[in-house]
Structure formats: C-alpha cells, structure tokens
Design an enzyme around this catalytic site. Structure first.
Site, PDB file in Angstrom:
ATOM      1  N   HIS A  59     -44.820  24.510   1.704  1.00 15.56           N
ATOM      2  CA  HIS A  59     -44.270  23.411   2.516  1.00 15.56           C
ATOM      3  C   HIS A  59     -43.965  23.848   3.947  1.00 15.56           C
ATOM      4  O   HIS A  59     -43.259  23.158   4.666  1.00 15.56           O
ATOM      5  CB  HIS A  59     -42.995  22.837   1.867  1.00 15.56           C
ATOM      6  CG  HIS A  59     -43.274  22.004   0.653  1.00 15.56           C
ATOM      7  ND1 HIS A  59     -42.283  21.478  -0.147  1.00 15.56           N
ATOM      8  CD2 HIS A  59     -44.439  21.592   0.101  1.00 15.56           C
ATOM      9  CE1 HIS A  59     -42.829  20.787  -1.142  1.00 15.56           C
ATOM     10  NE2 HIS A  59     -44.139  20.856  -1.020  1.00 15.56           N
ATOM     11  N   CYS A  76     -47.236  25.128  24.574  1.00 13.65           N
ATOM     12  CA  CYS A  76     -47.937  26.020  23.638  1.00 13.65           C
ATOM     13  C   CYS A  76     -48.384  27.275  24.393  1.00 13.65           C
ATOM     14  O   CYS A  76     -49.062  27.175  25.417  1.00 13.65           O
ATOM     15  CB  CYS A  76     -49.148  25.310  23.043  1.00 13.65           C
ATOM     16  SG  CYS A  76     -50.181  26.435  22.081  1.00 13.65           S
ATOM     17  N   GLN A  98     -41.417  26.185  -2.229  1.00  7.25           N
ATOM     18  CA  GLN A  98     -41.396  24.910  -1.507  1.00  7.25           C
ATOM     19  C   GLN A  98     -40.376  24.988  -0.378  1.00  7.25           C
ATOM     20  O   GLN A  98     -40.265  24.063   0.413  1.00  7.25           O
ATOM     21  CB  GLN A  98     -40.981  23.778  -2.449  1.00  7.25           C
ATOM     22  CG  GLN A  98     -41.937  23.577  -3.609  1.00  7.25           C
ATOM     23  CD  GLN A  98     -41.314  22.671  -4.653  1.00  7.25           C
ATOM     24  OE1 GLN A  98     -41.405  21.454  -4.580  1.00  7.25           O
ATOM     25  NE2 GLN A  98     -40.680  23.259  -5.641  1.00  7.25           N
ATOM     26  N   SER A 119     -36.467  20.189  -8.618  1.00 10.81           N
ATOM     27  CA  SER A 119     -36.211  19.005  -9.441  1.00 10.81           C
ATOM     28  C   SER A 119     -37.465  18.479 -10.144  1.00 10.81           C
ATOM     29  O   SER A 119     -37.363  17.619 -11.009  1.00 10.81           O
ATOM     30  CB  SER A 119     -35.604  17.894  -8.577  1.00 10.81           C
ATOM     31  OG  SER A 119     -36.446  17.645  -7.471  1.00 10.81           O
TER      32      SER A 119
HETATM   33  P1  OAD Z   1     -34.304  19.103  -4.940  1.00 12.84           P
HETATM   34  O1  OAD Z   1     -33.097  18.890  -4.126  1.00 12.84           O
HETATM   35  O2  OAD Z   1     -35.139  17.928  -5.285  1.00 12.84           O
HETATM   36  O3  OAD Z   1     -33.920  19.795  -6.326  1.00 12.84           O
HETATM   37  C1  OAD Z   1     -33.108  20.938  -6.392  1.00 12.84           C
HETATM   38  C2  OAD Z   1     -33.052  21.381  -7.837  1.00 12.84           C
HETATM   39  O4  OAD Z   1     -32.337  22.594  -7.874  1.00 12.84           O
HETATM   40  C3  OAD Z   1     -32.328  20.413  -8.780  1.00 12.84           C
HETATM   41  O5  OAD Z   1     -33.104  20.267  -9.954  1.00 12.84           O
HETATM   42  C4  OAD Z   1     -31.002  21.108  -9.103  1.00 12.84           C
HETATM   43  O6  OAD Z   1     -30.587  20.885 -10.428  1.00 12.84           O
HETATM   44  C5  OAD Z   1     -31.379  22.548  -8.932  1.00 12.84           C
HETATM   45  N1  OAD Z   1     -30.256  23.412  -8.507  1.00 12.84           N
HETATM   46  C6  OAD Z   1     -29.274  23.159  -7.623  1.00 12.84           C
HETATM   47  N2  OAD Z   1     -28.457  24.216  -7.496  1.00 12.84           N
HETATM   48  C7  OAD Z   1     -28.948  25.182  -8.303  1.00 12.84           C
HETATM   49  C8  OAD Z   1     -28.560  26.517  -8.621  1.00 12.84           C
HETATM   50  N3  OAD Z   1     -27.507  27.095  -8.065  1.00 12.84           N
HETATM   51  N4  OAD Z   1     -29.308  27.186  -9.519  1.00 12.84           N
HETATM   52  C9  OAD Z   1     -30.389  26.614 -10.109  1.00 12.84           C
HETATM   53  N5  OAD Z   1     -30.805  25.373  -9.850  1.00 12.84           N
HETATM   54  C10 OAD Z   1     -30.097  24.660  -8.959  1.00 12.84           C
HETATM   55  O7  OAD Z   1     -35.177  20.240  -4.199  1.00 12.84           O
HETATM   56  P2  OAD Z   1     -36.720  20.618  -4.402  1.00 12.84           P
HETATM   57  O8  OAD Z   1     -37.142  20.418  -5.801  1.00 12.84           O
HETATM   58  O9  OAD Z   1     -36.913  21.951  -3.792  1.00 12.84           O
HETATM   59  O10 OAD Z   1     -40.080  19.071   0.872  1.00 12.84           O
HETATM   60  O11 OAD Z   1     -37.433  19.530  -3.480  1.00 12.84           O
HETATM   61  C11 OAD Z   1     -38.832  19.552  -3.341  1.00 12.84           C
HETATM   62  C12 OAD Z   1     -39.230  19.131  -1.950  1.00 12.84           C
HETATM   63  O12 OAD Z   1     -38.622  17.880  -1.648  1.00 12.84           O
HETATM   64  C13 OAD Z   1     -38.728  20.047  -0.863  1.00 12.84           C
HETATM   65  O13 OAD Z   1     -39.548  21.174  -0.652  1.00 12.84           O
HETATM   66  C14 OAD Z   1     -38.743  19.163   0.351  1.00 12.84           C
HETATM   67  C15 OAD Z   1     -38.274  17.844  -0.246  1.00 12.84           C
HETATM   68  O14 OAD Z   1     -38.837  16.703   0.304  1.00 12.84           O
HETATM   69  C16 OAD Z   1     -40.271  19.189   2.211  1.00 12.84           C
HETATM   70  O15 OAD Z   1     -39.379  19.227   3.021  1.00 12.84           O
HETATM   71  C17 OAD Z   1     -41.700  19.280   2.626  1.00 12.84           C
END
Ligand code: OAD
Length: 238
Positions: free
Chosen positions: A109, A136, A91, A178
């Site tokens: 993404h 472009c 993502q 998350s």
């Molecule tokens: P989040 O910020 O929602 O979640 C990050 C996750 O990583 C959390 O569950 C943390 O506990 C975990 N985390 C943080 N540091 C860590 C580490 N050192 N080791 C392991 N885990 C760790 O980010 P995403 O789930 O990636 O979309 O968010 C999903 C999407 O939401 C993104 O791709 C973005 C956003 O809107 C777009 O921009 C299109």
C-alpha cells in the site's frame, strides 16, 4: 509443531497499534475521523490535493516518532533464529518493520516517507512535508508529487513478488488486519489453495476469519512473540 520452510507474514494496522499508531476501523480509527473518499482516493486527491497532502504530512510526523513494538521485533527473531525464508507483506505505510530490522519487506500500500511524481514516475524519499509547491528533483516540474500511498482504485505495489511468495509459502500468518480490504484480504485464500497452513493474530474477529486454520486472539505484541518463541524452541529440538 510442523516444520516450515517458507513463511509469509501479512501485516495490517493492528500490528502497529501498540506502537501508538491509530488503526483504520476502530472506534477512534483514521476512517472514523476522515472520509476515505477525501484522503484515499484518486478523485479526492484531484479535487483537493492540499487537503490530502496535509493529511499525510501530519501522519508522517506521527509515524516518524513511533517505535517498533514486541510484535515487529518477534518477526526479526523469527527471521534470524528459525530456519525458514520469511517474507513480510505489509499493508502499513509506516516504517516500523524497517525500524525493527525485519528483512524481505513488501509495502503493497506504499510508504509514508515517499512521494511519487505523476509527471515522470520519480520516487522521492523524504520525511519532510510534500505539498503542491514541491518540485520533482528529477523532472523539475512543480505540483505533480502525490504521496506514494495506494489509493482506492489503484494497483497494489510489489505484486509480482507477493504472488510468487503466496504460491510458495507453507505457512501464511496474518497479524492485525481486519480482512476487509481486497486484494490483501484474499491473500490467505491463495496461500491456502497452494497448500499453506494459515493462522491469524488479531484483537477482534476478522471479516475473512473462516479462511484461517487457527486464530490467536489478543494483542499481537503479547501473543505473537510467545508463539514465535514456541516455534523457535520446537525447531531447536529438531
Ligand atoms: P483495520 O483498522 O481495518 O483493522 C485493524 C485490525 O487490527 C482489526 O482487525 C483489529 O482487531 C486488529 N488489532 C487492533 N489492535 C491490535 C493489536 N494490538 N493486536 C492485534 N490486532 C489488533 O486495518 P487494516 O486491516 O490494516 O489502506 O486496513 C487495511 C487497509 O485499509 C489499510 O492498509 C488502509 C485502509 O484503507 C490504505 O491506506 C491504502
């Protein structure tokens, strides 16, 4: 440990946290300092394209300087030393999987170093700034380039390949996401439905944690390489 033949790894912002890149939903995360509807929605981009370009140009500069960490490198090791096909579905719009020389990467993404022309569909690869004055190179129209980031409400990229991989994997691994944003948060359910074992590596409890068979809590740069080494050792024992 069981032997696996096809592994799918889903990554989120948490895998890049130890490379110094902010996640989205932590206390100092990107979505605490910016409104999602301003910088990650089609309406926000139509309302104020300059603001959106500025946001992604700044992020691009930060990402260009970041280096892969031990978790990204452990994926490379898994791909090189474990006898399974390993897909990486990310993502993340950063390019740390590429920098770590991971293979079979699907950016669902989008990618920070790309812009898409809304006039002709051309994908421009660049680490330079893109703005409303950018022309472009394919259709020569100015002001139609959009960061190649999937905004809320838009379709995910590479989904044919990802769905195929979800149906055929026998191990589904989630690292640093998350479990809040769908459709990616539902991938574990699909993989599980088709029979895969499921494991997550995360710092905090995730929203979809009940769908995983196993949970490994801690920093992915510490926990995941250890786990990968264990899997490789088991495979070597035969
Ligand atoms: P989040 O910020 O929602 O979640 C990050 C996750 O990583 C959390 O569950 C943390 O506990 C975990 N985390 C943080 N540091 C860590 C580490 N050192 N080791 C392991 N885990 C760790 O980010 P995403 O789930 O990636 O979309 O968010 C999903 C999407 O939401 C993104 O791709 C973005 C956003 O809107 C777009 O921009 C299109």
């Amino acid at each position: 440990m069981k032997k696996y033949s096809r592994i799918l790894i889903l990554t989120g912002a948490g895998i890049s946290a130890e490379s110094g890149l902010a996640t989205f939903r932590s206390s100092n995360g990107l979505w605490n300092n910016h409104k999602v509807e301003d910088v990650a929605s089609v309406e926000g981009f139509q309302r104020n394209p300059d603001y959106v370009h500025d946001f992604y140009n700044n992020l691009k500069t930060e990402i260009q300087q970041a280096k892969p960490n031990a978790a990204h490198l452990a994926i490379t090791r898994l791909q090189q030393e474990y006898p399974a096909h390993v897909d990486v579905v990310t993502q993340n719009v950063d390019t740390l999987h590429e920098k770590a020389k991971n293979q079979n990467i699907y950016h669902i993404h989008g990618q920070i170093n790309q812009a898409v022309c809304l006039n002709c569909g051309h994908i421009l690869e660049t680490w330079g700034d893109v703005d409303t004055q950018t022309i472009c190179p394919q259709c020569n129209v100015m002001g139609m380039m959009k960061p190649n980031i999937v905004f809320f409400g838009e379709n995910l990229l590479c989904m044919d390949s990802v769905e195929e991989a979800l149906r055929h994997c026998d191990l589904f691994i989630s690292i640093g996401t998350s479990g809040v944003v769908y459709p990616a948060a539902g991938f574990v359910q699909t993989a599980k439905y088709y029979g895969a074992d499921t494991i997550e590596f995360t710092l905090d409890t995730t929203a979809n944690n009940y769908l995983f068979d196993q949970h490994v809590y801690g920093k992915a740069g510490e926990t995941f390489p250890l786990w990968v080494d264990g899997l490789i050792q088991e495979a070597k024992k035969g």
